[in-house]
Design a protein around this motif. Structure first.
Motif, PDB file in Angstrom:
ATOM      1  N   GLY A  60       0.820  -1.214   0.000  1.00 47.70           N
ATOM      2  CA  GLY A  60       0.000   0.000   0.000  1.00 47.70           C
ATOM      3  C   GLY A  60       0.847   1.254   0.000  1.00 47.70           C
ATOM      4  N   THR A  61       0.233   2.293   0.418  1.00 46.69           N
ATOM      5  CA  THR A  61       0.931   3.585   0.460  1.00 46.69           C
ATOM      6  C   THR A  61       0.925   4.108   1.873  1.00 46.69           C
ATOM      7  OG1 THR A  61      -0.287   3.996  -1.566  1.00 46.69           O
ATOM      8  CG2 THR A  61       1.111   5.760  -0.770  1.00 46.69           C
ATOM      9  N   VAL A  62       1.970   4.795   2.185  1.00 49.04           N
ATOM     10  CA  VAL A  62       2.019   5.454   3.479  1.00 49.04           C
ATOM     11  C   VAL A  62       2.172   6.947   3.224  1.00 49.04           C
ATOM     12  CG1 VAL A  62       3.269   5.745   5.622  1.00 49.04           C
ATOM     13  CG2 VAL A  62       3.102   3.488   4.602  1.00 49.04           C
ATOM     14  N   LYS A  63       1.295   7.694   3.823  1.00 48.65           N
ATOM     15  CA  LYS A  63       1.424   9.139   3.723  1.00 48.65           C
ATOM     16  C   LYS A  63       2.286   9.583   4.889  1.00 48.65           C
ATOM     17  CE  LYS A  63      -1.758  12.761   2.287  1.00 48.65           C
ATOM     18  NZ  LYS A  63      -0.912  13.773   2.887  1.00 48.65           N
ATOM     19  N   LEU A  64       3.447  10.091   4.554  1.00 50.89           N
ATOM     20  CA  LEU A  64       4.400  10.489   5.580  1.00 50.89           C
ATOM     21  C   LEU A  64       4.452  12.004   5.623  1.00 50.89           C
ATOM     22  CD1 LEU A  64       6.811   9.745   7.492  1.00 50.89           C
ATOM     23  CD2 LEU A  64       8.254   9.850   5.470  1.00 50.89           C
ATOM     24  N   GLN A  77      14.206  -1.356  -0.648  1.00 51.81           N
ATOM     25  CA  GLN A  77      14.218  -2.586   0.132  1.00 51.81           C
ATOM     26  C   GLN A  77      12.841  -3.217   0.208  1.00 51.81           C
ATOM     27  OE1 GLN A  77      15.084  -2.178   4.242  1.00 51.81           O
ATOM     28  NE2 GLN A  77      16.936  -3.370   4.115  1.00 51.81           N
ATOM     29  N   ASN A  78      11.840  -2.375   0.152  1.00 49.46           N
ATOM     30  CA  ASN A  78      10.485  -2.873   0.313  1.00 49.46           C
ATOM     31  C   ASN A  78       9.621  -2.281  -0.777  1.00 49.46           C
ATOM     32  OD1 ASN A  78       7.797  -3.238   1.087  1.00 49.46           O
ATOM     33  ND2 ASN A  78       8.418  -3.430   3.220  1.00 49.46           N
ATOM     34  N   SER A  79       9.543  -3.009  -1.883  1.00 50.76           N
ATOM     35  CA  SER A  79       8.880  -2.412  -3.035  1.00 50.76           C
ATOM     36  C   SER A  79       7.369  -2.445  -2.926  1.00 50.76           C
ATOM     37  CB  SER A  79       9.333  -3.148  -4.301  1.00 50.76           C
ATOM     38  OG  SER A  79       9.150  -4.533  -4.102  1.00 50.76           O
ATOM     39  N   ARG A  80       6.857  -3.103  -1.914  1.00 51.13           N
ATOM     40  CA  ARG A  80       5.406  -3.191  -1.848  1.00 51.13           C
ATOM     41  C   ARG A  80       4.749  -1.962  -1.253  1.00 51.13           C
ATOM     42  NH1 ARG A  80       4.530  -9.139  -2.103  1.00 51.13           N
ATOM     43  NH2 ARG A  80       6.661  -9.830  -1.851  1.00 51.13           N
ATOM     44  N   ILE A  81       5.572  -1.154  -0.649  1.00 51.90           N
ATOM     45  CA  ILE A  81       4.972   0.006   0.006  1.00 51.90           C
ATOM     46  C   ILE A  81       5.544   1.277  -0.603  1.00 51.90           C
ATOM     47  CG2 ILE A  81       4.696   1.211   2.188  1.00 51.90           C
ATOM     48  CD1 ILE A  81       4.629  -1.321   3.599  1.00 51.90           C
ATOM     49  N   LYS A  82       4.638   2.144  -0.963  1.00 52.19           N
ATOM     50  CA  LYS A  82       5.049   3.419  -1.531  1.00 52.19           C
ATOM     51  C   LYS A  82       4.950   4.468  -0.434  1.00 52.19           C
ATOM     52  CE  LYS A  82       6.174   2.928  -5.737  1.00 52.19           C
ATOM     53  NZ  LYS A  82       7.105   2.059  -4.992  1.00 52.19           N
ATOM     54  N   VAL A  83       5.903   5.346  -0.442  1.00 56.14           N
ATOM     55  CA  VAL A  83       5.867   6.412   0.549  1.00 56.14           C
ATOM     56  C   VAL A  83       5.530   7.726  -0.140  1.00 56.14           C
ATOM     57  CG1 VAL A  83       7.176   7.677   2.258  1.00 56.14           C
ATOM     58  CG2 VAL A  83       7.582   5.234   1.955  1.00 56.14           C
ATOM     59  N   ASP A  84       4.510   8.365   0.369  1.00 58.85           N
ATOM     60  CA  ASP A  84       4.085   9.640  -0.200  1.00 58.85           C
ATOM     61  C   ASP A  84       4.397  10.724   0.828  1.00 58.85           C
ATOM     62  OD1 ASP A  84       0.736  10.933  -0.876  1.00 58.85           O
ATOM     63  OD2 ASP A  84       2.733  11.736  -1.324  1.00 58.85           O
ATOM     64  N   TYR A  85       5.477  11.444   0.589  1.00 65.23           N
ATOM     65  CA  TYR A  85       5.947  12.384   1.600  1.00 65.23           C
ATOM     66  C   TYR A  85       5.519  13.806   1.282  1.00 65.23           C
ATOM     67  CZ  TYR A  85       9.179  15.340   4.213  1.00 65.23           C
ATOM     68  OH  TYR A  85       9.717  16.309   5.021  1.00 65.23           O
ATOM     69  N   SER A  86       4.970  14.465   2.245  1.00 68.38           N
ATOM     70  CA  SER A  86       4.663  15.882   2.043  1.00 68.38           C
ATOM     71  C   SER A  86       5.058  16.656   3.280  1.00 68.38           C
ATOM     72  CB  SER A  86       3.181  16.073   1.738  1.00 68.38           C
ATOM     73  OG  SER A  86       2.416  15.754   2.858  1.00 68.38           O
ATOM     74  N   VAL A  87       5.547  17.837   3.035  1.00 70.83           N
ATOM     75  CA  VAL A  87       5.992  18.669   4.145  1.00 70.83           C
ATOM     76  C   VAL A  87       4.801  19.414   4.724  1.00 70.83           C
ATOM     77  CG1 VAL A  87       7.396  20.651   4.752  1.00 70.83           C
ATOM     78  CG2 VAL A  87       8.255  18.999   3.133  1.00 70.83           C
TER      79      VAL A  87
END
Lengths: 337, 316, 444
Positions: C69-73, C96-106
């Motif tokens: 899934g995705t993680v909103k960071l 390292q972990n292609s199953r999780i997408k990181v969606d980073y916003s400041v």
């Protein structure tokens, strides 16, 4: 309330003066005197040339008084411009030079400007696009809604009209901060706090301002009834009367509303601060505050000043070309009914 | 919807309005009124509701408090300071800016060359955004900023030292001078707006009045005080009302210069900033709502008093 | 509403994905999934996210590799260097972990303000920063997800976190609500051109500063903050405190604290220290870099700022000087990653959190030079020995008591007033702070 009275928001101030009397008085946008059919021009310059103090031409005392007046006016004008001039000069300086009293940068440099145009995040172009987009949208909605509501309050009779107009005036006294939590919760309930919905949320908070309704109403009140009656007798519907007859006559007021609202929204601080969360959605004033705080420009004045200058340029251009509308719009919003 | 049938009805002259007009009227104002009712008036009611409950911003109302928040506000020293600051600001800034605005209006109203340019110049500071202007001002007022440098260069430092201000005085960072600096900032920007209001008011005084005064031998100073000033009563009323309401709502400049905490040491804490602070740094939304309502009550009271005092001023 | 449909859709997708991968089903909200008889969970799928995993037959276990899934960071950003370091770390995670997408916003603007509006609408990022200053408040108000179950299910090792760093993130109920992502101690940074030997005690510090007065166009020998965020270090150094160790009693009114506060005020009074703002700088890092001051008390964040903005200034780190307490001490500042109570992607967030707060992720993050590790099993980044060795003696510089913000506020305002009015009396400061502490202790 307006930036210009030192508080949040972007509405222009209007006195909560209550209901207008039925006859209505003339706004400054309209010539005082007998109505001229179909020719409701913007105030001719002659009116603005009124003498405020008695000046006896040829009197030596008057000559010196005039000299003194010029001296004072020029001094004050310099005082008005100096801060902006200084910010412009500083934008061409290096950081250590920025805290020196050098009127000519030593050495002059374009570094700050280069940085602003190339390295800002979000880019200055994006910031301008955001600001412009929101300002245009808000201006448009205000034009449409204020003119039609202003006309209704001025010329249509329906029960509760005066009471409802009081409601409009009352909204001018509610500080934005008081509305913060409820408005946020409501808009969030519609999902307008994530993604592009944030733009819509900001627009919604400013979509119609009481001052604009007030202004349009003032103006419509000053248009002679005969014109309207003629249209109605010819069988025009209310909407047609409004759109085909009254609206074209109200161009000066519309121009004033458009210009003032654009400028006010361009400069708006509070609601964009709350709703525009993603950095790429920032408007220029929010970005300015951000750059100064978290962006690390706290004492790096040259680029900071460059952004200050840039943020003022669009409004400045508007001001230079449409100064008349600023002046008359402000003055008109001050006229009591 | 054409009202051809009613077209022949001399409604316009007799004042009898029909259903069609009602419908048009309501339809025309529907959208603005709806928005006002929901986002403006409705939010007051909602705020009042929030203020009597213990409010957790995530789970909503979690307990009835009655008027406890208002009680707390009455005893809250920071709130007192905020009120004090807001009142001080209003008492100093309103007359100052009105006076400057009037002065400029009189200047610009004279038949002198280039006065359109001067009018534009004096209004110019008002058109920039509060963020830009405040940040510019902070820069100018910094210990190593323009103002301190200029007064040093002009040799004015001994004068300032006499009043207790060292050469590197931090005008906005020092609790003693922060609020006054903001007052000056806002006087500078808003005097132009007030000038325009007063100008419009001055326009309504007809020339005959001045000519009569001149014939009677009145000097210009006398003319101003005895004739112009009193005749400007509607202008004074309007400007004063706008100014006081605006003063009590001071937020932008205080928040940008002092941060949400009203630094330094509460010097820049205004009532509205305190509301924002309580809501978003303490997450005390119910208390913030109560403060907002107290402010609203103050503003309403002042407006009513002003109307009473100035009466129904004559139209311009 | 639209949002809940989205969440439902996401849950179905995750479950479907998990089922098809042959792993255990993992609902996207709520606690860790129960393992339906898959003891070799860690063998399936790709690499797990850096933390050790054990599956015991008694406790439920968390299978990181099954989570997609995705993680909103989200978080604040104090510098460009920090942004780069974080992006590098995220990239390493995703590799390292292609199953999780990181969606980073400041989060721009005032962080607590912005997050408050998020919490109120239950529209929160999945994983976000929580500063120690408001860790406990947020936990108690129910904004954060308790992590104890996740920690147990994944067997995540929390024992190597420095105790002072993890303490601010425990709620009043004793549960853990955040894991410190890094930590910083306050050390003494000094310009080697002006200061040849680093003072090791506060007395030596005063002497050194005295000798620096007027030297080299310095505006002041030291740059000091007129606030608790540095003053507290001086208080601890002299054996004072704000509250007792158990957090129950008011320790402000003690002679040690009073003397410590007076001593700190005297530094201003005797011209040995000045605030950055009075020197025309944004913070003491600028003062050190512009050579307005020769000594500054800062944390590891100083280094990237100095190297990028003032690369020519040579400075060194020393541990915080000892005071009359006779013990080395200092204060620490830390922020954690926490999972939102209303997050829709808690499992995904936990996978990311394990990485970021685990040995691998933290090593990558701290190697960017912007932060120091909060775990003792992560190697000390180069050149930061002084700062890291203090970590064991560091007490939290914020968030160590309920109502901390009000106490800090009271101290700051009173202290700054004393400095600006030039009266330099510890009395009013002690009084104001003590009153605030009493109020805070009573309220809890």
């Amino acid at each position: 309330m307006t930036d210009r009275v030192g508080s949040a928001g972007d509405a222009r101030p209007v006195a909560p003066s209550g209901t207008a009397s039925a006859g209505g008085s003339r706004g400054a946008l309209v010539q005082a005197g007998p109505a001229v059919t179909g020719d409701v021009a913007v105030l001719p310059r002659a009116r603005l040339d009124e003498v405020g103090t008695a000046v006896r031409v040829g009197d030596k005392r008057a000559h010196w008084r005039r000299r003194a007046a010029y001296a004072v006016m020029i001094t004050y004008a310099v005082l008005m411009f100096t801060p902006f001039a200084w910010s412009l000069i500083t934008s061409f300086k290096t950081q250590p030079d920025a805290v020196q009293l050098t009127f000519i940068p030593q050495p002059p440099t374009l570094d700050a400007w280069r940085y602003v145009f190339q390295n800002l995040d979000p880019s200055i172009f994006r910031l301008f696009a955001n600001s412009a987009g929101i300002a245009l949208a808000v201006t448009l909605t205000n034009l449409v809604l204020a003119s039609i509501a202003g006309y209704a309050f001025a010329r249509l009779r329906f029960p509760g009209r005066e009471l409802l107009f009081l409601v409009v005036l009352a909204t001018l006294m509610i500080p934005d901060q008081l509305r913060l939590v409820p408005v946020y919760l409501i808009l969030n309930g519609f999902g307008l706090t994530r993604g592009p919905g944030q733009y819509l949320a900001v627009v919604l908070t400013m979509v119609i301002m009481g001052t604009n309704i007030f202004l349009m109403r003032q103006y419509f009140l000053s248009i002679p009834r005969e014109i309207e009656e003629a249209a109605r007798i010819d069988g025009a519907s209310f909407f047609t009367t409004f759109s085909r007859v009254m609206l074209p006559l109200a161009t000066p007021a519309l121009a004033a509303v458009a210009i003032l609202q654009f400028q006010g929204t361009w400069n708006a601080f509070f609601w964009p601060l709350i709703f525009l969360r993603d950095q790429s959605y920032f408007t220029v004033p929010i970005a300015l505050t951000f750059f100064r705080g978290q962006g690390g420009f706290t004492t790096n004045y040259p680029p900071l000043m460059a952004v200050v200058v840039l943020s003022t340029v669009p409004v400045l251009i508007l001001y230079i070309f449409f100064q008349r509308y600023f002046v008359e719009g402000i003055a008109a919003s001050g006229v009591k009914g | 919807m054409t009202l051809r049938a009613a077209a022949g009805d001399p409604r316009a002259s007799t004042g009898r309005s029909g259903r069609g007009e009602w419908f048009a009227g309501y339809a025309f104002i529907a959208v603005p009124m709806l928005l006002f009712l929901v986002l403006n008036i409705g939010s007051i009611v909602y705020s009042a509701y929030i203020s009597v409950f213990q409010w957790n911003i995530r789970s909503g109302a979690t307990g009835f408090l009655g008027l406890k928040n208002y009680q707390t506000a009455l005893g809250d020293p920071t709130f007192h300071r905020a009120i004090q600051n807001s009142i001080y600001y209003a008492v100093i800034w309103v007359p100052l800016t009105m006076a400057v605005g009037l002065f400029l209006a009189v200047l610009v109203n004279q038949r002198l060359r280039g006065r359109t340019f001067f009018r534009a110049a004096y209004y110019f500071p008002a058109i920039a955004s509060s963020a830009a202007v405040t940040i510019l001002w902070i820069f100018l007022a910094a210990p190593d900023g323009f103002f301190n440098a200029v007064r040093a260069a002009l040799g004015l430092n001994p004068l300032f030292a006499f009043f207790g201000y060292p050469p590197n005085q931090n005008w906005i960072g020092d609790a003693a001078t922060a609020l006054n600096s903001v007052i000056l900032l806002n006087a500078w920007t808003t005097s132009g707006t007030f000038m325009l209001f007063y100008l419009a008011s001055l326009q309504t005084i007809s020339r005959e009045v001045y000519e009569a005064a001149a014939i009677d031998g009145a000097g210009s100073w006398q003319t101003f005080w005895r004739i112009t000033f009193p005749l400007l009563r509607p202008g004074h009323y309007f400007v004063a009302t706008v100014a006081v309401i605006g003063a009590l709502q001071l937020f932008d400049q205080a928040a940008i210069a002092g941060g949400p905490n009203g630094d330094p040491a509460n010097a820049l804490m205004t009532v509205v900033l305190y509301l924002y602070n309580q809501a978003f740094t303490r997450f005390d939304f119910d208390y913030a709502a109560a403060i907002g309502l107290i402010l609203f009550a103050i503003i309403m009271t002042l407006t009513l008093i002003q109307r009473r005092v100035f009466g129904s001023a004559p139209t311009w | 509403m639209r949002r809940s449909l989205l969440a439902l859709g996401a849950s179905i997708a995750v479950i479907a994905g998990a089922c098809s991968g042959g792993g255990t089903p993992a609902p996207s909200t709520g606690g860790p999934a129960g393992s339906a008889g898959a003891p070799s969970a860690e063998a399936s799928g790709g690499a797990s996210a850096g933390a050790s995993e054990t599956t015991t037959s008694a406790a439920p276990s968390f299978d990181s590799s099954a989570v997609t899934g995705t993680v909103k960071l989200s978080g604040w950003q104090s510098s460009d260097a920090e942004k780069k370091a974080l992006q590098d770390t995220i990239a390493a995670f995703e590799a390292q972990n292609s199953r999780i997408k990181v969606d980073y916003s400041v989060v721009a603007g005032d962080y607590p303000t912005v997050m408050a509006t998020n919490f109120s609408s239950k529209n929160v990022p999945d994983l976000f920063y929580v500063d120690a200053a408001f860790g406990q408040t947020w936990a108690d108000q129910g904004f954060l997800q308790p992590l104890d179950d996740y920690i147990a299910a994944s067997g995540f090792d929390v024992s190597t976190f420095y105790p002072g760093y993890i303490q601010p993130f425990k709620g009043s109920d004793g549960k853990t609500y955040g894991l410190p992502k890094d930590g910083n101690t306050i050390g003494m940074a000094y310009n080697t051109a002006d200061v040849t030997t680093a003072p090791t005690s506060l007395d030596q510090l005063s002497t050194t500063a005295q000798g620096l007065k007027g030297k080299d166009n310095l505006k002041a020998p030291m740059c000091l903050n007129a606030s608790l965020d540095r003053g507290l270090a001086f208080i601890y150094a002299n054996g004072g405190a704000i509250v007792s160790d158990d957090g129950k009693s008011n320790m402000v009114n003690t002679p040690e604290t009073t003397q410590a506060v007076q001593g700190y005020l005297d530094l201003f009074k005797n011209g040995l220290g000045m605030t950055a703002s009075d020197m025309g700088d944004g913070w003491c890092g600028d003062s050190l870099g512009k050579k307005h001051a020769a000594v500054a008390f800062e944390g590891g964040w100083l280094d990237p700022a100095m190297s990028s903005t003032y690369p020519d200034v040579k400075y060194n780190w020393g541990t915080f000087p000892q005071g009359s307490s006779g013990q080395p001490s200092t204060i620490s500042f830390t922020a954690s990653y926490a999972i939102g109570a209303d997050s829709q992607n808690k499992d995904q967030a936990w996978v990311l959190l394990q990485y970021l707060a685990g040995v691998d992720g933290m090593t990558k993050w701290t190697s960017g030079g912007v932060a120091l590790p909060s775990r003792s099993d992560v190697p000390t980044p180069q050149g930061k020995d002084a700062l890291v060795q203090q970590a064991a003696n560091a007490k939290p510089g914020s968030g160590f008591m309920k109502g901390f913000t009000d106490v800090q506020d009271a101290f700051n305002k009173a202290f700054l007033t004393e400095v600006q009015k030039k009266s330099y009396q510890a009395g009013p400061v002690i009084q104001a702070t003590s009153a605030a502490v009493d109020k805070a202790l009573a309220g809890s």
